[in-house]
Structures are given as C-alpha cells and as structure tokens.
Scaffold this motif. Structure first.
Motif, short mmCIF file in Angstrom:
data_model
loop_
_atom_site.label_atom_id
_atom_site.label_comp_id
_atom_site.label_asym_id
_atom_site.label_seq_id
_atom_site.Cartn_x
_atom_site.Cartn_y
_atom_site.Cartn_z
N ASP A 1 0.88 -1.15 0.00
CA ASP A 1 0.00 0.00 0.00
C ASP A 1 0.92 1.21 0.00
O ASP A 1 1.38 1.65 1.07
N ASN A 2 1.22 1.72 -1.18
CA ASN A 2 2.17 2.82 -1.27
C ASN A 2 1.66 4.09 -0.60
O ASN A 2 2.45 4.91 -0.13
N ALA A 3 0.36 4.23 -0.53
CA ALA A 3 -0.21 5.40 0.14
C ALA A 3 0.11 5.38 1.64
O ALA A 3 0.25 6.43 2.27
N LYS A 4 0.25 4.16 2.18
CA LYS A 4 0.58 4.00 3.60
C LYS A 4 2.07 3.74 3.80
O LYS A 4 2.52 3.52 4.93
N ASN A 5 2.81 3.71 2.68
CA ASN A 5 4.25 3.48 2.77
C ASN A 5 4.57 2.16 3.48
O ASN A 5 5.52 2.08 4.28
N THR A 6 3.77 1.15 3.17
CA THR A 6 3.86 -0.12 3.89
C THR A 6 3.72 -1.30 2.92
O THR A 6 2.95 -1.23 1.97
N VAL A 7 4.48 -2.35 3.21
CA VAL A 7 4.36 -3.62 2.49
C VAL A 7 3.92 -4.67 3.51
O VAL A 7 4.34 -4.65 4.66
N TYR A 8 3.10 -5.60 3.06
CA TYR A 8 2.56 -6.62 3.95
C TYR A 8 2.96 -8.02 3.48
O TYR A 8 3.21 -8.26 2.29
N LEU A 9 2.98 -8.93 4.44
CA LEU A 9 3.14 -10.34 4.12
C LEU A 9 2.06 -11.09 4.90
O LEU A 9 2.15 -11.23 6.13
N GLN A 10 1.02 -11.51 4.19
CA GLN A 10 -0.05 -12.29 4.79
C GLN A 10 0.36 -13.75 4.76
O GLN A 10 0.62 -14.31 3.69
N MET A 11 0.43 -14.37 5.92
CA MET A 11 0.88 -15.76 6.03
C MET A 11 -0.26 -16.61 6.57
O MET A 11 -0.81 -16.30 7.65
N SER A 12 -0.63 -17.63 5.84
CA SER A 12 -1.71 -18.50 6.24
C SER A 12 -1.23 -19.94 6.28
O SER A 12 -0.20 -20.27 5.71
N ASN A 13 -2.02 -20.79 6.94
CA ASN A 13 -1.68 -22.21 7.06
C ASN A 13 -0.21 -22.38 7.47
O ASN A 13 0.55 -23.14 6.87
#
Length: 122
Positions: free
Chosen positions: A72-84
C-alpha cells in the motif's frame, strides 16, 4: 530513515499472521521489496518479493499458495499475509528495500529493517 517489520508472534500450526514493513524517512514506492527469513545457524531465505508498482510478485516454493505479499504505497507499507503456517516457517522475518527486483544479494538493498519473530508451535 527506517524500515520496520512488525506483526510477528506465536501462532499454532495452521494459523495466520500478517506482517507489516513500514518505512519512515523515505518513500517505499521507489523500491522493490523482499521479505527474508532466517533461523540462527541456517542460511537466510528469500520468502517473497514485490516490484515497485506491485504488478510483479514472486514466492519461495515452500510458501506458494500460503503467503501473499502486497503493498500500500499510500501508507508506505508492504505486507506479508501468512496463512496455514507450519512449524518450519518459524524464523525471524525482515524486509529489505532495493532497486533490483527480488535480488538474493543483501548488498543490492539500500534499506533493511529490524526483524520480527514468527514462532509456529502447538
């Protein structure tokens, strides 16, 4: 200028976590981002990469279908969603920002954040 990973914790096998990589002092959308993980005594692993625009992503084979990288470049943030999540996902996870997409060489990264511990255990 800082890159900070957060969101780690203790989770049971099969559970989920979302890690965040937030930048301060610089604009994250100037960079491709890679999430790495490392266990003490073992080799560092590249987990997932995302291009500057977010149009391209790549994943380590063992996490494909379970992890999703996004930004989300507007929030200056990168995410890593980890499941299972699995016990073998246990590691310190950290993010790095660089011009080259998905480089395995840490020297190619201009910014590297402090890690966040992920522990998968029952």
């Amino acid at each position: 200028v800082q890159l900070q990973a957060s969101g780690g914790g203790l989770v049971q096998p099969g559970g989920s976590l979302r890690l965040s990589c937030a930048a301060s002092g610089f604009t994250l959308d100037d960079y491709a981002i890679t999430w790495f993980r490392q266990v003490p005594g073992k080799k560092r692993e590249g987990v997932a990469c995302i291009s500057k625009s977010g149009d391209s992503t790549s994943y380590r084979g063992s996490v494909k279908g379970r992890f999703t990288i996004s930004r989300d470049n507007a929030k200056n943030t990168v995410y890593l969603q980890m499941s299972n999540l699995k016990p073998e996902d246990t590691a310190v996870y950290y993010c790095a920002a660089g011009v080259r997409y998905c480089s395995a060489n840490l020297n190619d990264y201009d910014h590297r954040g402090q890690g966040t511990q992920v522990t998968v255990s029952s």
